[in-house]
Design a protein around this motif. Structure first.
Motif, PDB file in Angstrom:
ATOM      1  N   LYS A   1      41.996  33.806  43.641  1.00 13.95           N
ATOM      2  CA  LYS A   1      41.115  33.044  44.522  1.00 13.95           C
ATOM      3  C   LYS A   1      40.434  33.925  45.569  1.00 13.95           C
ATOM      4  CE  LYS A   1      43.514  28.608  44.109  1.00 13.95           C
ATOM      5  NZ  LYS A   1      44.116  27.458  44.846  1.00 13.95           N
TER       6      LYS A   1
ATOM      7  N   ARG B   1      37.907  35.899  47.535  1.00  8.41           N
ATOM      8  CA  ARG B   1      36.448  35.901  47.586  1.00  8.41           C
ATOM      9  C   ARG B   1      35.901  37.035  48.451  1.00  8.41           C
ATOM     10  NH1 ARG B   1      34.282  31.958  50.146  1.00  8.41           N
ATOM     11  NH2 ARG B   1      36.113  30.986  51.081  1.00  8.41           N
TER      12      ARG B   1
ATOM     13  N   ASN C   1      37.180  35.648  41.139  1.00 11.90           N
ATOM     14  CA  ASN C   1      36.348  34.871  42.054  1.00 11.90           C
ATOM     15  C   ASN C   1      35.816  35.701  43.218  1.00 11.90           C
ATOM     16  OD1 ASN C   1      36.273  31.992  41.173  1.00 11.90           O
ATOM     17  ND2 ASN C   1      38.498  32.267  41.199  1.00 11.90           N
TER      18      ASN C   1
ATOM     19  N   HIS D   1      29.075  32.652  40.754  1.00 11.03           N
ATOM     20  CA  HIS D   1      29.568  32.174  39.457  1.00 11.03           C
ATOM     21  C   HIS D   1      29.023  30.802  39.095  1.00 11.03           C
ATOM     22  CE1 HIS D   1      32.518  35.417  38.997  1.00 11.03           C
ATOM     23  NE2 HIS D   1      32.704  35.305  40.296  1.00 11.03           N
TER      24      HIS D   1
END
Length: 751
Positions: A585, A587, A617, A633
């Motif tokens: 997860k 970022r 991600n 994405h």
């Protein structure tokens, strides 16, 4: 020149030209291929530009020129009728002159900003070319003129915002007369804002008489100018029926009875820095009937809040009272012992709506929770930087149960100046079933690990309500598995700028609800597997500025919810696999200011892209003096795109980066680290610059090529930008071939 540009009709071009020393002129032919689509032009640090850009044939709406000392004339006749905003900062323009026979009035102009200039000449009719102007700003200029035209800021339209701030006037005559001249000749709309802060002008009796010219304003700022003390101000605010916000800070405002009685709708009043000592002797609040919500009396020399009927009347509506920097426990007070010091706010007063009270830097030598008994809805209390010698067991007794934020930065400059804390001091903080305390700040107190032992004795109800604990800038050297037990409800923990060297086993195992952890600025050199066990909900981890040398393989895999990881300013010499089966997860990843991030070394100056593939991600990669990546994405067309992002630092001499592409607001601070108030997914105010890349398949590294896209960016030579087709993320210029001393190529086809 620019050529072969085709955009949909709905698109407009924002053109940025940054640090282009080769540009001398910008004639109309340069923009002809895009003149119908050119929406804005931003020129920054174009030091050799000698003429005002020719834009008459375009449909441009915004023009901004900054750091262009060679541009010495403002040629309004070269601008189109579509222009709406003009911003001129630090150019070579010294005179604002206009010939109305040559210039067609710009009917669409809404904003004109002029800053960081030396002005030697102004024409009386200059503002006439902007007949519908709404915002006028004139800031940080040096005005070197014996006299200034009365109509300097007189507009044909009614201004919504007028700002003339921090200007320097070299003529004594101008300093004495200009304030009156400006006020008397302003045309402002109902509910407008007038800001004249920091000009060091004299506010004379005649100027006060002229106040009626702006009595329809909503907000007035006179801060940093000086009232003439040798006249009676009288009813200076007569007729100000709309004024809600008044800033008279650092003005030497006349100390006269009933000074504000005519302001019937005033909600915010700033009187800081005016050397008020005794407001009971001269009651400036007499007959003030407005519903005042915010009162700033900071940085005066008051020893007490007056026990006057007038001040009592204010208490009914006040929501914020700022008393920072006064002298409430002055050595001049004759008190037999510490317990005899009076409360800074009279206990006879009740503040039914007060939510914020700032008593920082007021010289308090003691504090009693009972002093807040008459603040039934108080949410924030700041008692930082006072002279507490000790925090006693009775310190927090009877503190108002409504309190949510308690700020106690001790500002201790040495161990000897630090307060002594009783081991049971925190047993009464929030005691009772109604405690709402959610944030506790205990900074700069020279506290060591024992402070956590004392905090573990907080009442159970307070431990439940406490969500944010700040122990930064102390002397904490180590933490063990017991140090943070009992704080399972914490969501934010700041241990930055201490002396922590290692993270012990199970140190954070009891912090299952923690979302935000800052341990930057310590002395942690290694992170091993299991040291962050228990942080099942952590979203942001700041390990910057620690001197980190290495990570154990997969040492951060347990942080399943992590979205922000800041590792700037360490000694990492290669991207170590802190994630093996984790980081799904993540970022935001900052690797700035590490030895392996270097402009001119290869391959140690790059990050291997294959290391980033597991971070599926990852959106932002922050790399010092190099590119960063943004991976989108979720595009509607099904394609992912990479966006290279360069930190917007001030250009250095011979800086090779010759483009400036504006693209919104990033989620980190300007140095690649997390601001103290950073919320995962939130925004800071720092602007950044971007260069787009196009990627058809994010898993196929060979398709990641830099492509300058005209709507967002103009680069002086796109051949210099196409370098990232290998498996390495390197600086914009390929370190294998780039010579930083080489002269930039002259290529008219890519200007």
């Amino acid at each position: 020149m620019i050529k072969n540009v085709s955009l949909p009709d709905s698109k407009g071009i924002n053109l940025f030209i940054w640090s282009s020393t080769d540009i001398v002129e910008l004639e109309s032919g340069v923009f002809s291929p895009i003149q119908k689509q050119l929406k804005s032009l931003h020129l920054y640090n174009v030091s050799n530009l000698i003429n005002f850009p020719v834009l008459r044939e375009s449909q441009i709406r915004t023009l901004k020129i900054q750091l262009a000392p060679g541009v010495t004339q403002f040629n309004a006749e070269l601008l189109p009728a579509t222009i709406e905003k003009i911003v001129l900062m630090a150019t070579g323009i010294t005179q604002l002159q206009v010939d109305l026979q040559e210039v067609i009035p710009m009917q669409n102009m809404k904003l004109f900003a002029f800053a960081h200039h030396t002005i030697t000449g102004l024409s009386n009719d200059f503002m006439d070319i902007f007949p519908n102007l709404e915002t006028l700003t004139f800031t940080d200029n040096i005005v070197s003129m014996a006299r200034i035209p009365d109509s300097l800021f007189t507009t044909k339209s009614l201004l919504k915002t007028f700002v003339a701030v921090n200007n320097t006037f070299t003529s004594t005559f101008v300093q004495q007369q200009l304030f009156e001249t400006i006020i008397e000749n302003l045309n402002v709309d109902n509910g407008s804002v007038v800001n004249l802060a920091g000009n060091n002008l004299q506010i004379t009796k005649d100027a006060v008489t002229a106040f009626s010219s702006i009595n329809t304003t909503r907000k007035v700022v006179f801060a940093g100018n000086q009232f003439d003390q040798f006249f009676s101000a009288g009813e200076m605010f007569r007729g100000f029926e709309f004024l809600q916000d008044l800033d008279l800070s650092n003005t030497g405002v006349p100390k006269q009875v009933g000074l504000f009685r005519k302001l019937t709708v005033l909600r915010k009043l700033d009187l800081s820095g005016n050397r008020f000592r005794d407001l009971a002797r001269i009651d400036i609040f007499q007959n003030l009937t407005s519903p005042l919500e915010t009162l700033d009396l900071s940085d005066n020399i008051m020893m007490a809040i007056p026990k006057s009927e007038s001040f009592t009347n204010l208490t009914a509506t006040l929501q914020e009272l700022i008393l920072r920097g006064n002298k409430f426990h002055s050595d001049l007070l004759d008190v037999p012992d510490e317990n005899s010091y009076p409360a800074p706010v009279p206990l006879e007063f009740t503040f039914p709506k007060l939510t914020r009270l700032d008593l920082s830097k007021t010289g308090l030598k003691t504090f009693k929770g009972s002093w807040t008994a008459n603040f039934p809805v108080l949410r924030t209390l700041d008692i930082s930087c006072n002279k507490f010698k000790q925090v006693t067991r009775e310190f927090f007794v009877d503190l108002t149960p409504s309190l949510e934020v308690l700020v106690m930065e001790f500002c201790a400059e040495s161990m000897q100046a630090a307060p002594k804390v009783h081991e049971l001091a925190f047993t009464t903080l929030g005691n009772g079933s109604r405690s709402k305390l959610s944030q506790l700040v205990l900074k700069s107190g020279y506290f060591k690990t024992w402070i956590l032992k004392y905090l573990r004795q907080l009442p159970a109800v307070t431990k439940t309500s406490l969500k944010w604990l700040d122990l930064s800038k102390n002397q904490i050297k180590y933490l063990d598995g017991k140090s943070l037990t009992g704080f399972s409800y914490l969501e934010k923990l700041n241990l930055g700028e201490n002396f922590i060297q290692t993270i012990g086993p199970k140190m954070f195992s009891d912090l299952s609800n923690l979302r935000w952890l800052n341990i930057s600025g310590n002395h942690i050199v290694s992170i091993q597997v299991g040291e962050f066990a228990g942080l099942n909900n952590l979203q942001l981890l700041d390990l910057s500025n620690n001197g980190l040398l290495n990570f154990g393989l997969g040492s951060l895999d347990s942080l399943k919810e992590l979205t922000h990881l800041y590792l700037a300013g360490n000694n990492l010499r290669g991207y170590i696999g802190m994630f093996v089966d984790g980081g799904k997860k993540l970022r935001h990843l900052s690797l700035a200011r590490n030895p392996f991030i270097s402009l001119y070394t290869y391959p140690t100056g790059c990050v291997d892209r294959k290391d980033l593939i597991p971070l599926e991600n990852l959106q932002f990669l922050y790399i010092d003096k190099a590119v960063s990546l943004y991976i989108d994405h979720g595009n509607e067309d099904g394609r992912a795109k990479l966006i290279a992002k360069m930190r917007a630092t001030k250009p250095e001499p011979r800086d090779p980066y010759n483009f400036d592409c504006q693209f919104g607001i990033p989620l980190n601070g300007p140095d690649g680290t997390a601001p103290d108030n950073h919320e995962p997914g939130g925004f800071s105010e720092w602007m950044d610059d971007f260069l787009r890349l196009t990627v058809f398949d994010p898993t196929d590294l060979t398709t990641r090529t830099f492509v300058a896209m005209i709507p967002k960016c103009i680069a002086y030579n796109d051949k210099q930008v196409r370098n990232s087709t290998t498996n390495f993320i390197c600086p914009i210029k390929d370190p294998k071939t780039f010579d930083p001393t080489a002269k930039k190529p002259a290529d008219d086809n890519n200007s």
